[in-house]
Design a protein around this motif. Structure first.
Motif, PDB file in Angstrom:
ATOM      1  N   MET A   1       5.408  10.062  -6.922  1.00  8.42           N
ATOM      2  CA  MET A   1       5.988   8.758  -6.611  1.00  8.42           C
ATOM      3  C   MET A   1       4.898   7.808  -6.135  1.00  8.42           C
ATOM      4  SD  MET A   1       8.768   7.827  -3.658  1.00  8.42           S
ATOM      5  CE  MET A   1       9.148   6.126  -3.267  1.00  8.42           C
ATOM      6  N   GLU A   2       4.801   6.631  -6.751  1.00  9.66           N
ATOM      7  CA  GLU A   2       3.834   5.640  -6.323  1.00  9.66           C
ATOM      8  C   GLU A   2       4.402   4.827  -5.169  1.00  9.66           C
ATOM      9  OE1 GLU A   2       2.531   3.166  -9.459  1.00  9.66           O
ATOM     10  OE2 GLU A   2       1.037   4.587 -10.171  1.00  9.66           O
ATOM     11  N   LEU A   3       3.599   4.657  -4.130  1.00  4.96           N
ATOM     12  CA  LEU A   3       4.018   3.894  -2.964  1.00  4.96           C
ATOM     13  C   LEU A   3       3.268   2.570  -2.925  1.00  4.96           C
ATOM     14  CD1 LEU A   3       3.893   6.779  -0.323  1.00  4.96           C
ATOM     15  CD2 LEU A   3       5.871   5.996  -1.632  1.00  4.96           C
ATOM     16  N   LYS A   4       3.924   1.560  -2.385  1.00  2.71           N
ATOM     17  CA  LYS A   4       3.304   0.257  -2.208  1.00  2.71           C
ATOM     18  C   LYS A   4       2.798   0.125  -0.776  1.00  2.71           C
ATOM     19  CE  LYS A   4       6.349  -1.854  -5.661  1.00  2.71           C
ATOM     20  NZ  LYS A   4       7.359  -2.913  -5.930  1.00  2.71           N
ATOM     21  N   VAL A   5       2.039  -0.935  -0.528  1.00  2.00           N
ATOM     22  CA  VAL A   5       1.475  -1.143   0.803  1.00  2.00           C
ATOM     23  C   VAL A   5       2.576  -1.196   1.858  1.00  2.00           C
ATOM     24  CG1 VAL A   5       0.201  -2.747   2.272  1.00  2.00           C
ATOM     25  CG2 VAL A   5      -0.591  -2.304  -0.056  1.00  2.00           C
ATOM     26  N   LYS A   6       3.674  -1.864   1.560  1.00  2.00           N
ATOM     27  CA  LYS A   6       4.750  -1.997   2.545  1.00  2.00           C
ATOM     28  C   LYS A   6       5.346  -0.633   2.905  1.00  2.00           C
ATOM     29  CE  LYS A   6       8.448  -2.886  -0.835  1.00  2.00           C
ATOM     30  NZ  LYS A   6       9.519  -3.850  -1.245  1.00  2.00           N
ATOM     31  N   ASP A   7       5.368   0.299   1.929  1.00  2.00           N
ATOM     32  CA  ASP A   7       5.866   1.647   2.209  1.00  2.00           C
ATOM     33  C   ASP A   7       4.918   2.378   3.154  1.00  2.00           C
ATOM     34  OD1 ASP A   7       8.006   1.344   0.325  1.00  2.00           O
ATOM     35  OD2 ASP A   7       6.571   1.754  -1.284  1.00  2.00           O
ATOM     36  N   VAL A   8       3.626   2.250   2.883  1.00  2.00           N
ATOM     37  CA  VAL A   8       2.621   2.948   3.687  1.00  2.00           C
ATOM     38  C   VAL A   8       2.593   2.401   5.112  1.00  2.00           C
ATOM     39  CG1 VAL A   8       0.172   3.517   3.863  1.00  2.00           C
ATOM     40  CG2 VAL A   8       1.270   3.437   1.617  1.00  2.00           C
ATOM     41  N   VAL A   9       2.781   1.096   5.261  1.00  2.00           N
ATOM     42  CA  VAL A   9       2.855   0.483   6.593  1.00  2.00           C
ATOM     43  C   VAL A   9       3.979   1.121   7.403  1.00  2.00           C
ATOM     44  CG1 VAL A   9       3.511  -1.636   7.802  1.00  2.00           C
ATOM     45  CG2 VAL A   9       1.790  -1.715   5.986  1.00  2.00           C
ATOM     46  N   ARG A  10       5.128   1.329   6.778  1.00  2.00           N
ATOM     47  CA  ARG A  10       6.267   1.947   7.457  1.00  2.00           C
ATOM     48  C   ARG A  10       5.979   3.396   7.816  1.00  2.00           C
ATOM     49  NH1 ARG A  10       9.926   2.771   3.934  1.00  2.00           N
ATOM     50  NH2 ARG A  10      11.608   3.214   5.398  1.00  2.00           N
ATOM     51  N   ALA A  30      -6.333   5.476  -2.262  1.00  2.00           N
ATOM     52  CA  ALA A  30      -5.586   4.388  -2.891  1.00  2.00           C
ATOM     53  C   ALA A  30      -6.188   4.094  -4.256  1.00  2.00           C
ATOM     54  CB  ALA A  30      -5.638   3.132  -2.020  1.00  2.00           C
ATOM     55  N   CYS A  31      -5.386   3.535  -5.125  1.00  2.00           N
ATOM     56  CA  CYS A  31      -5.892   3.077  -6.416  1.00  2.00           C
ATOM     57  C   CYS A  31      -5.279   1.711  -6.702  1.00  2.00           C
ATOM     58  CB  CYS A  31      -5.557   4.067  -7.529  1.00  2.00           C
ATOM     59  SG  CYS A  31      -3.795   4.250  -7.861  1.00  2.00           S
ATOM     60  N   LYS A  32      -5.954   0.943  -7.532  1.00  2.06           N
ATOM     61  CA  LYS A  32      -5.457  -0.385  -7.866  1.00  2.06           C
ATOM     62  C   LYS A  32      -4.810  -0.378  -9.244  1.00  2.06           C
ATOM     63  CE  LYS A  32      -7.698  -3.973  -5.176  1.00  2.06           C
ATOM     64  NZ  LYS A  32      -8.516  -5.211  -5.221  1.00  2.06           N
ATOM     65  N   VAL A  33      -3.607  -0.927  -9.299  1.00  3.31           N
ATOM     66  CA  VAL A  33      -2.876  -1.068 -10.549  1.00  3.31           C
ATOM     67  C   VAL A  33      -2.523  -2.541 -10.705  1.00  3.31           C
ATOM     68  CG1 VAL A  33      -0.836  -0.404 -11.856  1.00  3.31           C
ATOM     69  CG2 VAL A  33      -1.929   1.257 -10.333  1.00  3.31           C
ATOM     70  N   ARG A  34      -3.126  -3.188 -11.705  1.00  2.50           N
ATOM     71  CA  ARG A  34      -2.904  -4.620 -11.931  1.00  2.50           C
ATOM     72  C   ARG A  34      -3.170  -5.436 -10.671  1.00  2.50           C
ATOM     73  NH1 ARG A  34       2.716  -4.353 -15.519  1.00  2.50           N
ATOM     74  NH2 ARG A  34       1.836  -3.169 -17.260  1.00  2.50           N
ATOM     75  N   GLY A  35      -4.250  -5.063  -9.995  1.00  4.79           N
ATOM     76  CA  GLY A  35      -4.673  -5.816  -8.830  1.00  4.79           C
ATOM     77  C   GLY A  35      -3.946  -5.478  -7.540  1.00  4.79           C
ATOM     78  N   GLN A  36      -3.009  -4.530  -7.586  1.00  2.00           N
ATOM     79  CA  GLN A  36      -2.241  -4.153  -6.404  1.00  2.00           C
ATOM     80  C   GLN A  36      -2.534  -2.701  -6.035  1.00  2.00           C
ATOM     81  OE1 GLN A  36      -0.207  -6.342  -4.721  1.00  2.00           O
ATOM     82  NE2 GLN A  36      -0.911  -7.900  -6.182  1.00  2.00           N
ATOM     83  N   PHE A  37      -2.675  -2.431  -4.725  1.00  3.17           N
ATOM     84  CA  PHE A  37      -2.910  -1.065  -4.291  1.00  3.17           C
ATOM     85  C   PHE A  37      -1.647  -0.228  -4.459  1.00  3.17           C
ATOM     86  CE2 PHE A  37      -6.468  -2.862  -1.720  1.00  3.17           C
ATOM     87  CZ  PHE A  37      -7.463  -2.027  -2.208  1.00  3.17           C
ATOM     88  N   ARG A  38      -1.837   1.002  -4.935  1.00  3.18           N
ATOM     89  CA  ARG A  38      -0.756   1.973  -5.040  1.00  3.18           C
ATOM     90  C   ARG A  38      -1.237   3.278  -4.416  1.00  3.18           C
ATOM     91  NH1 ARG A  38       1.490  -1.985  -5.712  1.00  3.18           N
ATOM     92  NH2 ARG A  38       2.907  -2.637  -7.383  1.00  3.18           N
ATOM     93  N   PHE A  39      -0.290   4.062  -3.903  1.00  6.69           N
ATOM     94  CA  PHE A  39      -0.636   5.244  -3.126  1.00  6.69           C
ATOM     95  C   PHE A  39       0.215   6.428  -3.568  1.00  6.69           C
ATOM     96  CE2 PHE A  39      -1.025   1.344  -0.770  1.00  6.69           C
ATOM     97  CZ  PHE A  39      -2.296   1.398  -0.218  1.00  6.69           C
ATOM     98  N   ASN A  40      -0.371   7.628  -3.471  1.00  5.96           N
ATOM     99  CA  ASN A  40       0.315   8.869  -3.802  1.00  5.96           C
ATOM    100  C   ASN A  40       0.686   9.585  -2.505  1.00  5.96           C
ATOM    101  OD1 ASN A  40      -0.055  12.017  -4.177  1.00  5.96           O
ATOM    102  ND2 ASN A  40       0.635  11.211  -6.149  1.00  5.96           N
ATOM    103  N   ARG A  41       1.956   9.952  -2.365  1.00  8.43           N
ATOM    104  CA  ARG A  41       2.430  10.537  -1.112  1.00  8.43           C
ATOM    105  C   ARG A  41       1.662  11.810  -0.747  1.00  8.43           C
ATOM    106  NH1 ARG A  41       7.512  10.204   1.607  1.00  8.43           N
ATOM    107  NH2 ARG A  41       8.376   9.070  -0.161  1.00  8.43           N
ATOM    108  N   GLU A  42       1.431  12.692  -1.715  1.00  4.64           N
ATOM    109  CA  GLU A  42       0.737  13.944  -1.418  1.00  4.64           C
ATOM    110  C   GLU A  42      -0.675  13.683  -0.913  1.00  4.64           C
ATOM    111  OE1 GLU A  42      -0.856  18.001  -3.610  1.00  4.64           O
ATOM    112  OE2 GLU A  42       0.421  16.602  -4.704  1.00  4.64           O
TER     113      GLU A  42
END
Length: 226
Positions: A1-10, A30-42
């Motif tokens: 599941m890809e997480l967004k910055v707002k998810d990681v903040v929470r 973190a990795c960038k997808v179309r200029g936005q950071f995305r995160f892997n829960r594991e």
């Protein structure tokens, strides 16, 4: 599941700027997808556990099917607690650990050992304060009916290349039937290890019943966390 910055903040209960700072200075995955950071829960769980960074109860997957929900107490009852595990060095310890795990009979334990050693060659799984969570590059997902957490106390501390330089005296291992269950249990282990009383019990090699009761107490408190 890809997480967004707002998810990681929470999940970490920190300001958004802190997340960006961690990416720049602390190796936050973190990795960038179309200029936005995305995160892997594991990856975040492993980073949080390794660096000793506290997570909130929100980190626990809340969309698991009932059969995929798991708790450490039950998983530890299945996997067992072992005392006085022998070994003069990391390799000997891991070989003995693999030999003790309650794994399916047909599993190639030597292959699993080599996978664990390969992971250690990349980076130590010693998370500090005398604790390590040996695991392979990917979750150990096997044909088991339910997850197994094993807690192993070493006969004597062993150099593990841990992040704080301290020898390791206690190991956790995790075997799961699915990746989702793996993430659920791993997040709970990371949470439980922030409990000072529980860490003292590990240092003192407390009795099985006392350890089980403390874990239950901590996990019961999750229901009251924001």
């Amino acid at each position: 599941m890809e997480l967004k910055v707002k998810d990681v903040v929470r999940f970490f209960n920190v300001p958004e700027n802190t997340i960006y700072e961690w990416i720049e200075t602390r190796g936050f995955p973190a990795c960038k997808v179309r200029g936005q950071f995305r995160f892997n829960r594991e990856e975040l769980l492993e980073w949080a556990t390794t660096t000793g960074t506290r997570t909130s109860a929100r980190f626990f997957p809340d969309n698991c099917a009932q059969q995929e929900r798991a708790d450490i107490g039950s998983a530890l009852e299945t996997g067992g607690i072992f005392y006085l595990v022998k070994g003069q060095n990391k390799q000997e310890v891991l070989r003995n650990v693999v030999g003790l795990l309650r794994l399916p009979e047909k599993l190639d334990r030597e292959f699993l050992l080599q996978m664990l050693l390969a992971r250690e060659a990349l980076a130590s799984t010693g998370i500090g304060q005398g604790i390590a969570i040996p695991h392979t590059r990917n979750p150990i997902v096997l044909a088991v009916d339910k997850p197994m957490v094993s807690l192993l106390f070493l006969e004597k501390p062993v150099e593990f290349g841990a992040v704080d330089g301290r020898p390791v005296h206690t190991l956790f291992t995790l075997v799961s039937p699915t990746i989702r269950v793996h993430l659920n249990i791993l997040s709970r282990i990371a949470y439980v290890l922030h409990d000072a009383a529980f860490r003292r019990m590990l240092e003192e090699r407390a009795k099985v019943l006392d350890i089980a009761q403390q874990i239950r107490r901590i996990e019961d408190s999750l229901g009251t966390q924001p």
